[in-house]
Design a protein around this motif. Structure first.
Motif: not given
Length: 344
Positions: A192-194, A198, A228, A232
């Motif tokens: 997971r890259r979010r 963040e 990324t 995002f």
């Protein structure tokens, strides 16, 4: 008999300390905890550093201009610090500074994501704060002073929340990220890259400086970081790549002045960069010892944890010695201890 020796040649980094762990005759007193040779060594290095440090600092404009000119003529940070489409054209080869036998061909895909122009341009910032991550920053109250600088540089994605703002501030114009951090904290951005995106929110729209071309294994994870943020990261830091040609020039510059570490630390790299793009350079969090310089209390390696740095790669005490010389020459200012409030 356990003897220690002293060599004048070794007073900067490695020496065994006179009278360290020596007990020349029997003692019937309550046994006291002895210092290890490392502790003795640190004490000597700290004493030497403080002997050469003065907090009554004044900029010496002639010395500053002379050193800055030498650095600029050798390293050219304004045009070379970041890989751009101008200094790395389509079809050329990027030579890794750590693996020179394995060049990387600049394909159309790679060329397309390179910065179109050097982010520093010909601008010179009036005041720059270069913020290291040393434990000396804990309880320093330097946050307000750091935030007052026109351009703030930070190293290796340090935390700015959780109450650290008072000591380290939160303003950021440039922050570096070693690929090792991306592997350790974010699984190399293979999952997971979010969470990675963040975690970068505190840095706003700062430049994110990635050493993508130091070694071949740094490239894939650095490119994943770039994509990324592209996918995002609206209102997130702008990723750019540190130029290996600049790193080679910078390493040679410091070697010619006697600094023979395997590689310059991130702190030395960004301090050197600041000297080319800033008129007044202030260093915070640069203190490579385990005791506070003023009260001798133990301090952690970083202001946020006690993780050790790679001592076989970087020679922090020696680098600090060279920076201290620049401080004494009025070229840069190293801040130790607490900062004074700028206003009530």
């Amino acid at each position: 008999m356990n003897l220690c020796w002293w060599s004048d040649k070794d007073t900067d980094i490695s020496c065994c300390i006179l009278k360290c762990n020596v007990n020349p005759r029997p003692s019937y007193k309550i046994p006291q905890k002895r210092q290890s040779c490392k502790e003795c060594n640190d004490d000597v290095l700290i004493a030497k550093a403080l002997e050469n440090y003065s907090d009554k600092w004044k900029k010496q404009e002639t010395n500053f201009k002379k050193f800055r000119s030498l650095l600029s003529n050798k390293c050219h940070a304004v045009s070379k610090a970041v890989v751009t489409q101008n200094n790395t054209p389509l079809g050329s080869n990027v030579i890794y500074d750590g693996e020179r036998r394995k060049p990387l061909h600049v394909t159309q895909a790679l060329f397309n994501i390179l910065a179109k122009e050097q982010p520093f341009g010909n601008a010179t910032w009036e005041s720059c704060a270069v913020v290291g991550n040393g434990g000396i920053l804990a309880n320093s109250s330097c946050g307000e002073e750091i935030n007052s600088a026109q351009f703030v540089i930070r190293c290796n994605l340090p935390p700015l929340d959780k109450g650290y703002e008072k000591d380290v501030g939160n303003k950021t114009n440039l922050v570096t990220a070693n690929p090792s951090i991306l592997h350790e904290k974010y699984s190399g951005l293979m999952e997971r890259r979010r969470p990675f995106v963040e975690s970068l929110r505190p840095y706003g729209q700062a430049l994110l400086l990635l050493p993508a071309f130091s070694y071949g294994h740094n490239t894939p994870v650095s490119l994943r970081a770039f994509y990324t943020l592209e996918d995002f990261g609206s209102n997130s830091p702008l990723p750019v790549f540190l130029n290996p040609d600049y790193l080679r020039r910078l390493s040679k510059f410091w070697r010619e002045r006697g600094l023979n570490s395997v590689r310059p630390s991130t702190g030395l790299i960004v301090a050197s960069l600041a000297l080319e793009i800033c008129s007044n350079v202030h260093l915070y969090g640069f203190w490579p010892f385990s005791k506070h310089p003023y009260d001798s209390q133990a301090i952690t390696n970083h202001y946020y944890d006690n993780r050790e740095s790679k001592k076989n790669v970087h020679s922090m005490p020696t680098e600090f010695e060279y920076l201290l010389k620049l401080h004494n020459q009025g070229v840069i200012r190293i801040h130790l201890g607490k900062c004074q409030p700028t206003h009530s």
